[in-house]
Scaffold this motif. Structure first.
Motif, PDB file in Angstrom:
ATOM      1  N   ILE A  41       0.838  -1.207   0.000  1.00 33.70           N
ATOM      2  CA  ILE A  41       0.000   0.000   0.000  1.00 33.70           C
ATOM      3  C   ILE A  41       0.866   1.248   0.000  1.00 33.70           C
ATOM      4  O   ILE A  41       0.616   2.199  -0.744  1.00 33.70           O
ATOM      5  CB  ILE A  41      -0.959  -0.008   1.203  1.00 33.70           C
ATOM      6  CG1 ILE A  41      -1.999  -1.112   1.045  1.00 33.70           C
ATOM      7  CG2 ILE A  41      -1.643   1.341   1.369  1.00 33.70           C
ATOM      8  CD1 ILE A  41      -2.813  -1.357   2.303  1.00 33.70           C
ATOM      9  N   GLY A  42       1.902   1.269   0.846  1.00 35.34           N
ATOM     10  CA  GLY A  42       2.773   2.435   0.937  1.00 35.34           C
ATOM     11  C   GLY A  42       3.468   2.754  -0.369  1.00 35.34           C
ATOM     12  O   GLY A  42       3.493   3.906  -0.814  1.00 35.34           O
ATOM     13  N   VAL A  43       4.021   1.729  -1.022  1.00 35.55           N
ATOM     14  CA  VAL A  43       4.702   1.947  -2.299  1.00 35.55           C
ATOM     15  C   VAL A  43       3.716   2.427  -3.355  1.00 35.55           C
ATOM     16  O   VAL A  43       4.003   3.354  -4.116  1.00 35.55           O
ATOM     17  CB  VAL A  43       5.433   0.657  -2.760  1.00 35.55           C
ATOM     18  CG1 VAL A  43       5.887   0.762  -4.195  1.00 35.55           C
ATOM     19  CG2 VAL A  43       6.609   0.380  -1.854  1.00 35.55           C
ATOM     20  N   ALA A  44       2.536   1.816  -3.391  1.00 33.95           N
ATOM     21  CA  ALA A  44       1.535   2.205  -4.393  1.00 33.95           C
ATOM     22  C   ALA A  44       1.079   3.649  -4.191  1.00 33.95           C
ATOM     23  O   ALA A  44       0.959   4.414  -5.153  1.00 33.95           O
ATOM     24  CB  ALA A  44       0.338   1.262  -4.337  1.00 33.95           C
ATOM     25  N   VAL A  45       0.840   4.025  -2.945  1.00 30.94           N
ATOM     26  CA  VAL A  45       0.379   5.389  -2.672  1.00 30.94           C
ATOM     27  C   VAL A  45       1.468   6.399  -3.010  1.00 30.94           C
ATOM     28  O   VAL A  45       1.202   7.424  -3.648  1.00 30.94           O
ATOM     29  CB  VAL A  45      -0.074   5.530  -1.200  1.00 30.94           C
ATOM     30  CG1 VAL A  45      -0.272   6.981  -0.802  1.00 30.94           C
ATOM     31  CG2 VAL A  45      -1.351   4.744  -0.962  1.00 30.94           C
ATOM     32  N   ILE A  51       3.135  11.098  -8.872  1.00 32.51           N
ATOM     33  CA  ILE A  51       2.778  11.498 -10.233  1.00 32.51           C
ATOM     34  C   ILE A  51       1.737  12.611 -10.194  1.00 32.51           C
ATOM     35  O   ILE A  51       1.799  13.572 -10.959  1.00 32.51           O
ATOM     36  CB  ILE A  51       2.263  10.274 -11.024  1.00 32.51           C
ATOM     37  CG1 ILE A  51       3.409   9.282 -11.227  1.00 32.51           C
ATOM     38  CG2 ILE A  51       1.670  10.684 -12.367  1.00 32.51           C
ATOM     39  CD1 ILE A  51       2.981   7.949 -11.779  1.00 32.51           C
ATOM     40  N   ARG A  52       0.781  12.513  -9.276  1.00 32.80           N
ATOM     41  CA  ARG A  52      -0.276  13.525  -9.162  1.00 32.80           C
ATOM     42  C   ARG A  52       0.163  14.774  -8.401  1.00 32.80           C
ATOM     43  O   ARG A  52      -0.586  15.727  -8.284  1.00 32.80           O
ATOM     44  CB  ARG A  52      -1.486  12.929  -8.442  1.00 32.80           C
ATOM     45  CG  ARG A  52      -2.164  11.845  -9.206  1.00 32.80           C
ATOM     46  CD  ARG A  52      -3.364  11.363  -8.440  1.00 32.80           C
ATOM     47  NE  ARG A  52      -3.898  10.170  -9.054  1.00 32.80           N
ATOM     48  CZ  ARG A  52      -4.625   9.281  -8.431  1.00 32.80           C
ATOM     49  NH1 ARG A  52      -4.908   9.443  -7.155  1.00 32.80           N
ATOM     50  NH2 ARG A  52      -5.081   8.233  -9.053  1.00 32.80           N
ATOM     51  N   GLN A  53       1.372  14.739  -7.817  1.00 32.40           N
ATOM     52  CA  GLN A  53       1.909  15.846  -7.024  1.00 32.40           C
ATOM     53  C   GLN A  53       1.056  16.152  -5.785  1.00 32.40           C
ATOM     54  O   GLN A  53       0.905  17.303  -5.388  1.00 32.40           O
ATOM     55  CB  GLN A  53       2.069  17.114  -7.880  1.00 32.40           C
ATOM     56  CG  GLN A  53       3.121  17.000  -8.949  1.00 32.40           C
ATOM     57  CD  GLN A  53       4.519  16.895  -8.371  1.00 32.40           C
ATOM     58  OE1 GLN A  53       4.867  17.633  -7.462  1.00 32.40           O
ATOM     59  NE2 GLN A  53       5.296  15.961  -8.865  1.00 32.40           N
ATOM     60  N   LEU A 158      12.955   3.337  -6.641  1.00 34.92           N
ATOM     61  CA  LEU A 158      11.844   4.289  -6.627  1.00 34.92           C
ATOM     62  C   LEU A 158      12.344   5.726  -6.632  1.00 34.92           C
ATOM     63  O   LEU A 158      11.797   6.578  -7.332  1.00 34.92           O
ATOM     64  CB  LEU A 158      10.951   4.058  -5.406  1.00 34.92           C
ATOM     65  CG  LEU A 158      10.002   2.884  -5.488  1.00 34.92           C
ATOM     66  CD1 LEU A 158       9.279   2.694  -4.160  1.00 34.92           C
ATOM     67  CD2 LEU A 158       8.999   3.103  -6.593  1.00 34.92           C
ATOM     68  N   ILE A 159      13.386   5.986  -5.863  1.00 33.17           N
ATOM     69  CA  ILE A 159      13.962   7.335  -5.856  1.00 33.17           C
ATOM     70  C   ILE A 159      14.485   7.679  -7.250  1.00 33.17           C
ATOM     71  O   ILE A 159      14.244   8.779  -7.762  1.00 33.17           O
ATOM     72  CB  ILE A 159      15.090   7.441  -4.803  1.00 33.17           C
ATOM     73  CG1 ILE A 159      14.496   7.379  -3.400  1.00 33.17           C
ATOM     74  CG2 ILE A 159      15.894   8.719  -4.987  1.00 33.17           C
ATOM     75  CD1 ILE A 159      15.538   7.303  -2.311  1.00 33.17           C
ATOM     76  N   PHE A 160      15.170   6.737  -7.878  1.00 29.23           N
ATOM     77  CA  PHE A 160      15.690   6.984  -9.218  1.00 29.23           C
ATOM     78  C   PHE A 160      14.555   7.224 -10.210  1.00 29.23           C
ATOM     79  O   PHE A 160      14.623   8.146 -11.030  1.00 29.23           O
ATOM     80  CB  PHE A 160      16.552   5.804  -9.664  1.00 29.23           C
ATOM     81  CG  PHE A 160      17.046   5.937 -11.070  1.00 29.23           C
ATOM     82  CD1 PHE A 160      18.054   6.836 -11.391  1.00 29.23           C
ATOM     83  CD2 PHE A 160      16.498   5.164 -12.087  1.00 29.23           C
ATOM     84  CE1 PHE A 160      18.492   6.959 -12.686  1.00 29.23           C
ATOM     85  CE2 PHE A 160      16.934   5.287 -13.391  1.00 29.23           C
ATOM     86  CZ  PHE A 160      17.952   6.191 -13.697  1.00 29.23           C
ATOM     87  N   LEU A 161      13.489   6.423 -10.138  1.00 27.83           N
ATOM     88  CA  LEU A 161      12.377   6.574 -11.066  1.00 27.83           C
ATOM     89  C   LEU A 161      11.639   7.882 -10.829  1.00 27.83           C
ATOM     90  O   LEU A 161      11.135   8.489 -11.773  1.00 27.83           O
ATOM     91  CB  LEU A 161      11.421   5.400 -10.936  1.00 27.83           C
ATOM     92  CG  LEU A 161      11.929   4.066 -11.469  1.00 27.83           C
ATOM     93  CD1 LEU A 161      10.944   2.952 -11.152  1.00 27.83           C
ATOM     94  CD2 LEU A 161      12.197   4.154 -12.964  1.00 27.83           C
ATOM     95  N   MET A 162      11.563   8.330  -9.576  1.00 30.01           N
ATOM     96  CA  MET A 162      10.899   9.598  -9.304  1.00 30.01           C
ATOM     97  C   MET A 162      11.731  10.787  -9.754  1.00 30.01           C
ATOM     98  O   MET A 162      11.189  11.822 -10.101  1.00 30.01           O
ATOM     99  CB  MET A 162      10.587   9.718  -7.812  1.00 30.01           C
ATOM    100  CG  MET A 162       9.407   8.870  -7.387  1.00 30.01           C
ATOM    101  SD  MET A 162       8.906   9.281  -5.744  1.00 30.01           S
ATOM    102  CE  MET A 162       9.383   7.816  -4.887  1.00 30.01           C
ATOM    103  N   ARG A 163      13.035  10.629  -9.749  1.00 24.88           N
ATOM    104  CA  ARG A 163      13.925  11.709 -10.179  1.00 24.88           C
ATOM    105  C   ARG A 163      13.910  11.882 -11.693  1.00 24.88           C
ATOM    106  O   ARG A 163      14.090  12.971 -12.196  1.00 24.88           O
ATOM    107  CB  ARG A 163      15.353  11.448  -9.731  1.00 24.88           C
ATOM    108  CG  ARG A 163      15.569  11.667  -8.278  1.00 24.88           C
ATOM    109  CD  ARG A 163      15.369  13.074  -7.986  1.00 24.88           C
ATOM    110  NE  ARG A 163      16.238  13.494  -6.912  1.00 24.88           N
ATOM    111  CZ  ARG A 163      16.263  14.704  -6.483  1.00 24.88           C
ATOM    112  NH1 ARG A 163      15.524  15.621  -7.045  1.00 24.88           N
ATOM    113  NH2 ARG A 163      17.029  15.057  -5.497  1.00 24.88           N
ATOM    114  N   VAL A 164      13.751  10.780 -12.420  1.00 20.81           N
ATOM    115  CA  VAL A 164      13.754  10.814 -13.885  1.00 20.81           C
ATOM    116  C   VAL A 164      12.341  11.155 -14.325  1.00 20.81           C
ATOM    117  O   VAL A 164      11.444  10.347 -14.312  1.00 20.81           O
ATOM    118  CB  VAL A 164      14.190   9.462 -14.476  1.00 20.81           C
ATOM    119  CG1 VAL A 164      14.140   9.514 -15.982  1.00 20.81           C
ATOM    120  CG2 VAL A 164      15.573   9.091 -13.987  1.00 20.81           C
ATOM    121  N   LYS A 165      12.137  12.405 -14.706  1.00 22.34           N
ATOM    122  CA  LYS A 165      10.810  12.836 -15.139  1.00 22.34           C
ATOM    123  C   LYS A 165      10.891  13.415 -16.517  1.00 22.34           C
ATOM    124  O   LYS A 165      11.796  13.944 -16.975  1.00 22.34           O
ATOM    125  CB  LYS A 165      10.256  13.889 -14.185  1.00 22.34           C
ATOM    126  CG  LYS A 165       9.872  13.288 -12.865  1.00 22.34           C
ATOM    127  CD  LYS A 165       9.211  14.323 -12.004  1.00 22.34           C
ATOM    128  CE  LYS A 165       8.823  13.713 -10.678  1.00 22.34           C
ATOM    129  NZ  LYS A 165       8.206  14.642  -9.791  1.00 22.34           N
TER     130      LYS A 165
END
Length: 165
Positions: A41-45, A51-53, A158-165
């Motif tokens: 749940i935590g990872v999904a949220v 993505i939705r900011q 996850l940190i890497f994927l969130m940084r690559v936008k």
């Protein structure tokens, strides 16, 4: 990832864990099921709300994830955490949640500074309330690290994927 997908994953996790437990393949406790459900749940949220900011949901998702990690560690290592460690844990959880907010919104340096303050305060309180030395800490931390290294890799990805936008 939609809420329906997360619910299906958790239901499958519960069904599979009960089947494994019923046939004595792998003994699974309710705490483990709860912990893994909280991790999912935590990872999904965190992922969907980044993505939705939606900052508040990112913070709450990271706290939910950390509760899953907490339940896994206390179940796996049979820890009895004294009451004077709850405030440092709350500070560390809050600091980590704020760090995730900073990672999700890199333009807000305020979250980074508050995160560092919370994490430092939590770690300082743990060190002050315990009788640990550096040698004891390393001997205690290595088994936890060997158990949690897959989660650390997922967290870093996850940190890497969130940084690559």
């Amino acid at each position: 990832m939609k809420l329906n997908d997360v619910a299906i994953i958790i239901v499958l996790l519960i069904i599979i864990s009960f089947i494994l437990s019923a046939f004595d393949i792998s003994p699974v406790t309710l705490t483990n099921v709860l912990a893994y459900s909280l991790l999912i749940i935590g990872v999904a949220v965190v992922y969907t709300e980044t993505i939705r900011q939606n900052r508040f949901s990112v913070f709450i998702g990271s706290i939910i994830f950390l509760f899953g990690v907490y339940f896994l560690i206390t179940e796996k290592f049979n820890l009895n955490i004294p009451e004077d460690f709850y405030i440092p844990l709350i500070l560390i959880f809050g600091g980590t949640g704020l760090l995730m907010l900073y990672i999700a919104t890199a333009t807000q340096k305020f979250f980074l500074y508050i995160s560092i303050i919370f994490l430092t305060a939590g770690i300082t309180l743990i060190i002050a309330n315990s009788h640990w030395g550096m040698k004891t800490f390393i001997h205690s931390f290595l088994p936890v690290l060997s158990f949690l290294w897959p989660m650390l890799i997922v967290f870093l990805l996850l940190i890497f994927l969130m940084r690559v936008k």
